[in-house]
Scaffold this active site. Structure first.
Site, mmCIF file in Angstrom:
data_model
loop_
_atom_site.group_PDB
_atom_site.id
_atom_site.type_symbol
_atom_site.label_atom_id
_atom_site.label_comp_id
_atom_site.label_asym_id
_atom_site.label_seq_id
_atom_site.Cartn_x
_atom_site.Cartn_y
_atom_site.Cartn_z
ATOM 1 N N HIS A 1 5.694 -3.068 -5.143
ATOM 2 C CA HIS A 1 6.440 -2.437 -4.040
ATOM 3 C C HIS A 1 7.760 -3.175 -3.785
ATOM 4 O O HIS A 1 8.808 -2.539 -3.635
ATOM 5 C CB HIS A 1 5.581 -2.420 -2.772
ATOM 6 C CG HIS A 1 6.303 -1.962 -1.543
ATOM 7 N ND1 HIS A 1 6.338 -0.642 -1.141
ATOM 8 C CD2 HIS A 1 7.066 -2.638 -0.643
ATOM 9 C CE1 HIS A 1 7.067 -0.530 -0.038
ATOM 10 N NE2 HIS A 1 7.520 -1.736 0.279
ATOM 11 N N GLU A 2 7.697 -4.492 -3.745
ATOM 12 C CA GLU A 2 8.928 -5.269 -3.495
ATOM 13 C C GLU A 2 9.918 -5.102 -4.642
ATOM 14 O O GLU A 2 11.130 -5.037 -4.416
ATOM 15 C CB GLU A 2 8.608 -6.755 -3.260
ATOM 16 C CG GLU A 2 7.724 -7.036 -2.035
ATOM 17 C CD GLU A 2 8.190 -6.344 -0.759
ATOM 18 O OE1 GLU A 2 9.398 -6.089 -0.611
ATOM 19 O OE2 GLU A 2 7.337 -6.026 0.094
ATOM 20 N N HIS B 1 11.985 -2.098 -4.174
ATOM 21 C CA HIS B 1 13.189 -2.293 -3.355
ATOM 22 C C HIS B 1 14.338 -2.854 -4.197
ATOM 23 O O HIS B 1 15.503 -2.499 -3.988
ATOM 24 C CB HIS B 1 12.893 -3.237 -2.188
ATOM 25 C CG HIS B 1 12.082 -2.601 -1.093
ATOM 26 N ND1 HIS B 1 12.414 -1.398 -0.523
ATOM 27 C CD2 HIS B 1 10.944 -3.014 -0.471
ATOM 28 C CE1 HIS B 1 11.516 -1.097 0.417
ATOM 29 N NE2 HIS B 1 10.603 -2.054 0.462
HETATM 30 ZN ZN LIG Z 1 8.955 -2.270 1.687
#
Ligand SMILES: [Zn+2]
Length: 226
Positions: free
Chosen positions: A99-100, A103
């Site tokens: 998830h990171e 980004h």
């Molecule tokens: Zn996030």
């Protein structure tokens, strides 16, 4: 600012937010006990996806700020992962790490909603700090102009939260896709990845809902007083 009918809805949203928070912790812990079949750590998975995306310059660091402090720092171009995510090889570790990285990919591709979020940040930051003082001061001194300015600033903070939603959903979608595409998780592990990521998304939805309801409440009070 005594009791307002909107407070019922705000309390309900607060309840949802608190419930979502315990759900995030619960799901994270539950899937922390399930080791991913790839046997890779969160840090290794983050590195792998970044390299595959041509993001070798993005660093992966160990964050010492405790559980769930994981984040991507766009200024330092660094993915920072907490203890259990960095060194862990559970379904939870992989979900959060990916998830990171999502980004980081958004940052690299100048994903529109992320760009908008960065532009809104300064105003939203001032807004969330100043608005309460403007509301209290404005009502106490019966200066409705102050309250009006407070509402505009608070609206900027709410808009920031609204824009955060697609940014978070998109990062999770990218995470899921990359994990599958690169064969970092098995088919039967997708459910766990989804559980961890969806719970996190729900906390953003709940807190945004609460902020929107508060904004509506302030607007209603403002209109009533004028
Ligand atoms: Zn996030």
């Amino acid at each position: 600012m005594i009791f307002h009918p909107m407070d019922f809805l705000i309390f309900a949203a607060l309840g949802l937010a608190l419930w979502a928070q315990t759900k995030v912790k619960g799901n994270f812990e539950k899937w922390s006990r399930v080791r991913a079949s790839s046997n890779l750590t969160g840090a290794q998975v983050a590195r792998l996806i970044l390299d595959k995306e041509g993001l070798s310059h993005v660093k992966v660091e160990h964050s010492r700020n405790g559980t769930l402090s994981d984040h991507y720092d766009p200024t330092a171009k660094t993915v920072r992962l907490s203890d259990p995510v960095y060194a862990g090889n559970s379904i939870s570790s992989l979900a959060v790490a990916a998830h990171e990285v999502g980004h980081a990919i958004q940052d690299d591709t100048r994903y529109g909603m992320l760009v908008l979020r960065h532009r809104l940040f300064p105003l939203a930051n001032i807004g969330s700090q100043l608005a309460p003082f403007l509301f209290i001061g404005g009502f106490l001194l019966n200066m409705m102009n102050l309250v009006g300015v407070g509402i505009i600033l608070f609206a900027a903070a709410v808009l920031f939260q609204v824009v955060t939603l697609p940014v978070e959903f998109d990062a999770s979608n990218r995470a899921r896709k990359k994990l599958i595409e690169l064969g970092l998780i098995a088919n039967r592990e997708e459910k766990g990845i989804g559980n961890v990521l969806n719970a996190a998304a729900l906390t953003y939805v709940a807190s945004t809902l609460m902020a929107i309801l508060q904004l509506i409440k302030f607007i209603l009070i403002f209109r009533g007083r004028r």
